[in-house]
Design a protein around this motif. Structure first.
Motif, short mmCIF file in Angstrom:
data_model
loop_
_atom_site.label_atom_id
_atom_site.label_comp_id
_atom_site.label_asym_id
_atom_site.label_seq_id
_atom_site.Cartn_x
_atom_site.Cartn_y
_atom_site.Cartn_z
N LYS A 492 0.91 -1.07 0.18
CA LYS A 492 0.15 0.10 0.18
C LYS A 492 0.87 1.23 -0.15
O LYS A 492 0.64 2.30 -0.67
CB LYS A 492 -1.08 -0.07 1.27
CG LYS A 492 -2.09 -0.97 1.09
CD LYS A 492 -3.06 -0.89 2.35
CE LYS A 492 -4.44 -1.69 2.05
NZ LYS A 492 -5.12 -1.73 3.03
N LEU A 496 0.34 3.89 -2.88
CA LEU A 496 0.07 5.36 -2.21
C LEU A 496 1.24 6.37 -2.84
O LEU A 496 0.90 7.45 -3.21
CB LEU A 496 0.14 5.21 -0.77
CG LEU A 496 -0.16 6.84 -0.17
CD1 LEU A 496 -1.79 6.78 -0.51
CD2 LEU A 496 -0.24 6.53 1.37
N ALA A 533 -6.68 7.10 -2.78
CA ALA A 533 -5.98 6.75 -1.69
C ALA A 533 -6.75 6.25 -0.56
O ALA A 533 -6.35 5.36 0.25
CB ALA A 533 -5.35 7.92 -1.09
N GLU A 537 -6.67 2.74 1.13
CA GLU A 537 -6.50 2.40 2.66
C GLU A 537 -7.43 1.39 3.42
O GLU A 537 -7.25 0.65 4.18
CB GLU A 537 -6.52 3.89 3.26
CG GLU A 537 -6.44 4.04 4.60
CD GLU A 537 -5.10 3.69 5.21
OE1 GLU A 537 -4.56 3.34 6.17
OE2 GLU A 537 -3.99 4.11 4.15
#
Length: 651
Positions: A492, A496, A533, A537
């Motif tokens: 991630k 990101l 994003a 998440e």
């Protein structure tokens, strides 16, 4: 149709104040209005122009020069005629405007043939000493936004074409509106707006009903409705003019300056623009309040308007300002009071309380607490690690897409790399090539003077190469094999980081995820990387690995987008360890799905870890014709280190 009255807008007190303060002191730098659609942003901006005092302009001047202090470099100068009084202008800049329409254009044919500078002013000249309004400013090309903000900051606009330069005054109040759901402005551009206001529709049923009531009444009879608020608008206009006259007399003491500096330092804003804008806003608010000295309340109001957008470090930071932090900073910088006869001085009494700790539950790098889900740990959600500067991945070849900062493309700006064929009349004329085309025919055309005799067929246009924005589609494996917490956090963080890179390069982004029994389009292609994003998440992991379904969904999304936005070339980023475990023929179906993506520039981010590796992601990259990048090499620093290491071994 008469514009909607400014004072008839229901609520929106903070926006009303920001617009008024910018009208009082244009040096503040304008206002950026952020909010959802249908919140009267454009209505209030358009109504503001009617409240501004009229301006005196030199007769015949296309650049609205002030007769009392004309611009010595004005292309229409010198001015000798009488002054003419006219209302202040509101100039609207369309999102799709060309650069020449904004800054003005030079007539190259007259420059070559007659040796004269024939300059046609643009929107910046029309907005001089008025308002320049850009609706959906976040959708405007970056180079145009840079041009606008530079002109607003410097008070001048300059046009340079093939060695010919023209400059004129361009002082205006810049107002931009935007819907954050459609994408953010870059932090550098956010900082150039003086003030920012977040607006949202009221949730109070009575207030919403009043909004509807007034809007329907306006649409039924605009003249009568506007007449009901004419006195209120006229009264507000007089108050603005009175504040403008008081503004030069307002005193900003050293104590007030220290308070401003303390507040800006406490929020750790970059540079000094925040301090300057806060000071100018505080002075304008004091004048608006009828005071000749800046108070703590003026600084408090100014900080709420000038600082929220300057404390953001990246597009994933939430806008806003901490009221407790603001109050503490104001108190810390308050000038000490004179001690009374019974006061033991500053060393006595109780000590100030220690600052409170930050929000509970946060972890380093912005990570959220991990939560398990599903019986037996079949599904879990893991927070992202701290993002970093990612490597640059580009689409192969030269495109013709929207301007951006990723891949090579033919654009109407950038460096000149050649001349377009005579049949292609696009872009700016190329001076040297045009002269070469016309030169051999001067005798046959009977040239007698100094200038060239031109024909339309002589004009040649520059072929320019710059950069374009692309569609970056992430296809992320969220199966159980990716579910190890440390591993998924790293995955991630890498995605990101690539999202942040896409934001800076003005790309569209989309997110496809696959796990369990299928694939989902978690986020349709959009320019709002903040949404991507947020979806990333909250992405859960667990279940089998339907790799084929993920690739098929990615191919479908790219096919649809090629119809919707054919000029924007795609970059596919597949994030996986290469396993395919959904169905007996999972591997064969995945290879077949990869064939549907032939010709698409792709990157396979290899998430396989451990000493014993199967190399399945590398095989997938070969089937896709994609670049194979191990997860640990996504960071730009890792690439630099690898190159240095190889150079060191070669030496």
């Amino acid at each position: 149709m008469r514009p909607y009255p400014f004072t008839a807008v229901v609520g929106m007190q903070e926006l009303r104040l920001a617009l008024v303060l910018s009208a009082i002191s244009p040096a503040i730098g304008g206002v950026l209005v952020r909010g959802e659609k249908g919140t009267a942003k454009s209505t209030m901006v358009r109504a503001l122009a009617g409240l501004l005092p009229p301006v005196d302009v030199a007769e015949g001047c296309r650049f609205s020069c002030d007769p009392a202090a004309p611009d010595p470099q004005c292309p229409d100068g010198p001015h000798a005629g009488p002054a003419i009084r006219r209302p202040a202008r509101l100039v609207e800049l369309p999102v799709g405007a060309a650069e020449d329409r904004v800054v003005g254009s030079l007539n190259l044919e007259r420059a070559l043939a007659e040796g004269v500078t024939d300059y046609q002013p643009g929107l910046l000249a029309a907005a001089h000493r008025g308002l320049l309004y850009v609706d959906e400013v976040n959708l405007l090309h970056d180079h145009l936004v840079d041009t606008l903000l530079d002109a607003a900051a410097m008070g001048r606009a300059t046009v340079e074409r093939e060695g010919v330069s023209v400059s004129h005054a361009a002082r205006f109040v810049l107002i931009g509106t935007m819907n954050p759901e459609e994408g953010e402005l870059r932090p550098q551009l956010l900082d150039r707006f003086g003030l920012t206001v977040e607006v949202a529709s009221s949730r109070d049923p009575e207030e919403r009903a009043e909004v509807i009531r007034r809007r329907l009444a306006y649409e039924a009879d605009p003249g009568t409705f506007a007449g009901r608020y004419a006195d209120d608008d006229a009264s507000l206009a007089r108050e603005i003019q009175a504040a403008q006259e008081l503004l030069p007399s307002v005193t900003l003491s050293d104590d007030a300056l220290r308070q401003i500096a303390e507040v800006c330092a406490s929020f750790e804003v970059d540079g000094m623009r925040a301090d300057i804008v806060t000071a100018r806003t505080a002075v304008a608010h004091a004048a608006w309040s009828g005071r000749d000295k800046v108070s703590t309340e003026d600084i408090r109001v100014a900080a709420r308007l000038a600082l929220p957008h300057r404390r953001r470090r990246n597009p994933f930071d939430a806008p806003g300002i901490d009221e407790d932090q603001l109050e503490q900073a104001l108190q810390d910088a308050e000038p000490p009071e004179d001690p009374g006869p019974d006061d033991d001085g500053p060393g006595s009494g109780s000590q100030a309380p220690e600052p409170e700790a930050g929000p509970q539950g946060e972890t380093e790098g912005g990570q959220q607490p991990e939560t398990g889900g599903g019986a037996g740990g079949q599904q879990q959600t893991t927070g992202a690690g701290k993002p970093y500067r990612a490597r640059l991945f580009q689409v192969a070849g030269v495109g013709e897409g929207e301007r951006g900062r990723r891949s090579r493309a033919v654009t109407d700006s950038g460096r000149t790399v050649g001349v377009r064929p005579p049949s292609v009349r696009e872009g700016r004329p190329h001076l040297v090539a045009t002269m070469r085309a016309a030169a051999p025919h001067q005798r046959s055309r009977g040239r007698t003077g100094a200038g060239l005799v031109l024909r339309k067929g002589d004009l040649r246009y520059a072929l320019r190469e710059g950069n374009e924005g692309n569609l970056v589609l992430f296809c992320v494996d969220a199966s159980g094999s990716m579910g190890a917490r440390a591993r998924m956090r790293e995955v991630k963080a890498a995605v990101l980081s690539l999202l942040l890179d896409a934001y800076q390069r003005r790309d569209k982004v989309g997110l496809v995820t696959f796990r369990a029994n299928g694939a989902d389009l978690a986020l349709p292609p959009t320019i709002s990387v903040e949404d991507a994003a947020a979806r990333l998440e909250a992405l859960p992991t667990g279940g089998r690995t339907p790799l084929a379904e993920g690739l098929l969904e990615a191919a479908r999304v790219l096919r649809v987008e090629s119809v919707r936005d054919p000029r924007r070339r795609p970059l596919l980023v597949v994030v996986t360890d290469g396993r395919a475990t959904s169905g007996a023929d999972a591997v064969r179906r995945a290879q077949a799905a990869a064939g549907l993506l032939a010709g698409v520039t792709a990157v396979v981010m290899d998430c396989e870890t451990g000493r014993m590796r199967l190399g399945l992601a590398a095989e997938l990259a070969e089937h896709l014709g994609a670049e194979h990048v191990p997860l640990g090499e996504v960071a730009a620093d890792s690439l630099t280190s690898a190159v240095k290491s190889r150079l060191g071994r070669a030496a």
